[in-house]
Design a protein around this motif. Structure first.
Motif, PDB file in Angstrom:
ATOM      1  N   LEU A 245     -14.798  -2.817  15.596  1.00 39.58           N
ATOM      2  CA  LEU A 245     -14.388  -1.481  16.056  1.00 39.58           C
ATOM      3  C   LEU A 245     -12.956  -1.490  16.568  1.00 39.58           C
ATOM      4  O   LEU A 245     -12.130  -0.666  16.179  1.00 39.58           O
ATOM      5  N   PHE A 246     -12.660  -2.433  17.441  1.00 38.61           N
ATOM      6  CA  PHE A 246     -11.293  -2.490  17.967  1.00 38.61           C
ATOM      7  C   PHE A 246     -10.323  -2.971  16.889  1.00 38.61           C
ATOM      8  O   PHE A 246      -9.184  -2.503  16.801  1.00 38.61           O
ATOM      9  N   GLY A 247     -10.775  -3.900  16.064  1.00 42.08           N
ATOM     10  CA  GLY A 247      -9.898  -4.421  15.013  1.00 42.08           C
ATOM     11  C   GLY A 247      -9.432  -3.328  14.059  1.00 42.08           C
ATOM     12  O   GLY A 247      -8.287  -3.322  13.596  1.00 42.08           O
ATOM     13  N   SER A 248     -10.298  -2.355  13.771  1.00 37.81           N
ATOM     14  CA  SER A 248      -9.890  -1.276  12.865  1.00 37.81           C
ATOM     15  C   SER A 248      -9.411  -0.039  13.636  1.00 37.81           C
ATOM     16  O   SER A 248      -8.422   0.579  13.279  1.00 37.81           O
ATOM     17  N   GLY A 249     -10.093   0.288  14.735  1.00 39.75           N
ATOM     18  CA  GLY A 249      -9.844   1.559  15.412  1.00 39.75           C
ATOM     19  C   GLY A 249      -8.502   1.636  16.129  1.00 39.75           C
ATOM     20  O   GLY A 249      -7.886   2.697  16.167  1.00 39.75           O
ATOM     21  N   ILE A 250      -8.040   0.529  16.694  1.00 36.27           N
ATOM     22  CA  ILE A 250      -6.808   0.600  17.487  1.00 36.27           C
ATOM     23  C   ILE A 250      -5.623   0.961  16.590  1.00 36.27           C
ATOM     24  O   ILE A 250      -4.891   1.914  16.852  1.00 36.27           O
TER      25      ILE A 250
END
Ligand code: HEM
Ligand code: HEM
Ligand SMILES: [Fe+2]
Lengths: 478, 221
Positions: A245-250
């Motif tokens: 999630l953080f790897g793609s969302g940020i």
């Protein structure tokens, strides 16, 4: 929903308070949404009395606020279960709840009765900031920060004192980022591009990063609580989800930086990372179904001959969590991916297509699981061992899901027409806009959106009724 | 389950660390890109305008210039083109005056909540037309609105419309009266004119194409 009879912990009682306000605000959100939808069809409705801008502002603000309430409620509810401790500052937490609720009431009344001010700083401080979703005036911003600091201190200190589970570790870190991001939306600038740049830090990094991780942690807690899923497995999944999630969302944030004055390199960055955003949503969907199937399978394998086996001890909550798993994937993942590449987004940007995605994503990813948490709360508060769906639960599920899907389909069709006629054919602008708005396809779609909105509202009535009665009814049976 | 993990793929520690590293890396990258972007989207200066230095977000004094939106073959989309000087409400505005005007206009746009009906730079609500390039809209360019409002210039017509929008309806879906004063209206028009000069990488696409077809407008002169 009105009782705390079986709750031992102050933390959980406080959580229930938050749920109660949340459900009221949810109702207000839907009513104002209906007003706005009526104005699309009959523009004279409440014209210069309660204009579209006011209805919409209350609609989306009530949305954000009820979700934050339900999120805070969920955390207060899970704290004792996860840490094994009572929350450290129950008294302070209660005070913060009442302060926040009083502030929200004042803000909403000012929105509805004062509406707008003159073009001065005083308006930004006292009436509204005029920035979508975070319109709350500056005085309220500061109040919110104080209340959230109290909440965060409660979570953090209790976490440090008690057991430190993986779920709580993720929660504590995630809430820190979530609260901190709010600060990015609290300043004024004359530069509209700068304004939008930081505005998206709040909005995108909330809904596509920190809120998603929050939901991951909540679902993990829910699966353990409802299904008795294995903590080690659930927590390992949770870390993988955080990674994805953080790897793609940020960096996926870049999909909002295509056209607001920001440089071209955001095309590539935004396209690449946001295109990966659906991946964790698929993973979360698989995870929930896998755990459900697995625990149910275990139950059945261990059950005696002829005995019925039920892994789920709260079927309404489980139904809403399963809806969440799929709705998140559909609304955020699929509907988000539809318009996330710059080649598509240059045409769809700021059309009814965006509204279609916004509705299905907020509903699928957040409303669903938060409703599930409310059912968990009612179960605990009424002391029910195994809570099962009533007729009202099923009506609520069916009507709300059907209504939201219907609205989304209508808005998608409207958006499709708007993209082709207003944007691709006529190239935008005043005349192009109204040419597209007045075509029968658009008019019909707006009619269906309103009809489906009414269906959604009926579902909400069932939901409220169910939440108010299910506890008492099933506690008696048990 | 066995005490020892058979592989890293089932090790919580491994995933926890990977999650932390990936999140950290993404955050650092975002912050670095933000610094770069901040440099590129801070407003230019009045001197930049005078010297023809292109800025993505020009100085507030861009209101003293003619603005157009023209196809750039190399970039493959339209870009704002800042042309000759032209009066704005009958005068040239100094750097201080223009900055104060833009400030007032932006404040008013928030105080009156334009964004909960319109989109600005494509963000906002979908109840009324996108305002990103409203200054260049053919209906303002071709004199239609000037005739309806009985004003001589585009900016005066816009200001008049903003002060009494429901007196000059062109569609059943009207803009309501928002108690906008004369000063606020002038400031809002400056805000809109400034916004139309922002380099939005070609959004809205084909805006000038439409203008040409509807006659008048930005490409036609
Ligand atoms: C639960 C997660 C999500 C929620 C709640 C959500 C919600 C929203 C909302 C409300 C907007 C409109 C913002 C406005 O008012 O201007 C929006 C815009 C957008 N979303 Fe999402 N979203 C989610 C996930 C995603 C994902 C995963 C993607 C891509 C794969 C995505 C792609 C987009 C894009 C490209 C836009 C810009 C639309 C435009 O240009 O007008 N979203 N989102
Ligand atoms: C009774 C049902 C509802 C009706 C009639 C309704 C109607 C509307 C209308 C008319 C708008 C303004 C769209 C525009 O600017 O053109 C809107 C915006 C919005 N609504 Fe609803 N709504 C309903 C329920 C919901 C629910 C259940 C959610 C989420 C859980 C939701 C989330 C939103 C969001 C996020 C926006 C902003 C969208 C954007 O800017 O792209 N609404 N709604
Ligand atoms: Fe996004």
């Amino acid at each position: 929903m009105l009782t705390n009879a079986h709750l031992k912990y102050e933390s959980q009682k406080l959580g229930m308070n938050y749920f109660r306000v949340a459900i009221v605000l949810f109702g207000a959100q839907l009513l104002l949404g209906l007003v706005a939808a009526i104005q699309f069809m009959y523009p004279g409705f409440l014209f210069e009395v309660l204009d579209f801008s006011v209805a919409r502002m209350v609609h989306i603000n009530a949305l954000v606020v009820w979700m934050l309430y339900a999120m805070i409620g969920s955390v207060y509810y899970m704290i004792p279960d996860e840490t094994g401790e009572e929350v450290v500052g129950a008294g302070l937490g209660k005070l913060a709840f009442w302060v926040l609720t009083a502030a929200v009431t004042v803000v909403v009344l000012v929105y509805i009765f004062i509406q707008i001010g003159s073009g001065t700083e005083a308006t930004i401080w006292l009436i509204n900031e005029g920035r979508e979703y975070i319109e709350a005036p500056r005085w309220a911003d500061i109040g919110i920060v104080v209340v959230v600091l109290i909440f965060y201190w409660n979570v953090f200190a209790t976490f440090m004192k008690g057991k430190r589970t993986g779920i709580m570790t993720v929660m504590v870190a995630d809430l820190f980022a979530l609260a901190g991001l709010y600060l990015a939306g609290m300043f004024f600038t004359d530069n509209i591009s700068m304004d939008q740049y930081w505005w998206w830090w709040v909005i995108h990094l909330w809904v596509e990063a920190t809120w998603e991780v929050f939901v991951g942690a909540l679902a993990a807690y829910g699966l353990i609580k409802i299904l008795g899923a294995k903590r080690e497995i659930v927590e390992m999944w949770l870390w993988i989800e955080v990674l994805m999630l953080f790897g793609s969302g940020i960096l996926g944030l870049g999909h909002h930086y295509f056209w607001i004055g920001t440089p071209e390199y955001w095309w590539e960055i935004g396209a690449l990372f946001s295109a990966l955003e659906p991946v964790p949503l698929v993973a979360m969907f698989v995870h929930v179904l896998y755990d459900w199937g697995k625990e149910q399978g275990h139950m059945e394998a261990n059950a005696a001959e002829g005995e019925k086996a039920h892994a789920v001890n709260n079927t309404p909550a489980m139904a809403w969590i399963a809806t969440n798993a799929f709705g998140n994937f559909l609304g955020a993942g699929i509907w988000g991916f539809f318009h996330t590449l710059p080649q598509v987004n240059i045409y769809t940007h700021g059309t009814q297509f965006t509204a279609a995605h916004g509705h299905l994503a907020f509903f699928g990813a957040y409303a669903t699981i938060l409703i599930g948490m409310m059912y968990l709360g009612v179960q605990g508060a009424s002391g029910i061992k195994k809570m099962t769906m009533t007729f009202k639960t099923k009506m609520a599920l069916f009507l709300i899901i059907f209504g939201l899907l219907g609205m989304t389909v209508a808005l998608t069709i409207a958006g499709y027409e708007q993209v082709l006629v207003e944007r691709a054919d006529l190239g935008g602008g005043w005349d192009a806009y109204f040419t597209a708005q007045n075509l029968p396809w658009m008019v019909q779609a707006m009619g269906w959106r309103l009809a489906m909105g009414v269906v959604t509202f009926l579902g909400f009535v069932y939901l409220l009724w169910d939440l108010l009665t299910i506890g008492k009814a099933q506690a008696k049976e048990a | 389950m066995s005490k020892k993990n058979a592989s890293v793929w089932t090790s919580i520690r491994f995933w926890r660390r990977s999650a932390a590293w990936v999140t950290g890396t993404a955050t650092v990258l975002l912050i670095w890109l933000t610094f770069n972007t901040m440099g590129q989207i801070s407003m230019g200066s009045d001197a930049d305008l005078a010297n023809g230095v292109k800025k993505r977000i020009p100085a507030p004094t861009v209101i003293n210039y003619h603005i157009d939106y023209v196809m750039d073959q190399k970039r493959g989309h339209e870009v704002p083109v800042i042309g000759q000087k032209e009066p704005f409400f009958g005068k040239q505005w100094s750097a201080e005056e223009a900055a104060a005007l833009l400030h007032h206009g932006k404040l008013t746009s928030q105080a009156k909540n334009c964004m909960n009906c319109h989109t600005l730079l494509g963000n906002g609500a979908y109840y009324a037309p996108d305002l990103t390039k409203a200054w260049l809209d053919p209906r303002w360019e071709d004199g239609t609105m000037a005739a309806i409002t009985g004003k001589n210039s585009k900016e005066e017509a816009m200001a008049e419309f903003l002060m009494h929008p429901s007196q000059y309806p062109t569609h059943a879906r009207m803009m309501p009266n928002l108690n906008i004063t004369q000063d606020e209206a002038v400031a809002l028009v400056a805000f809109l004119k400034h916004m139309s000069s922002i380099d939005t990488n070609g959004f809205p696409r084909n805006f000038s194409q439409n203008a040409k077809r509807l006659e008048g407008g930005t490409n036609a002169h």
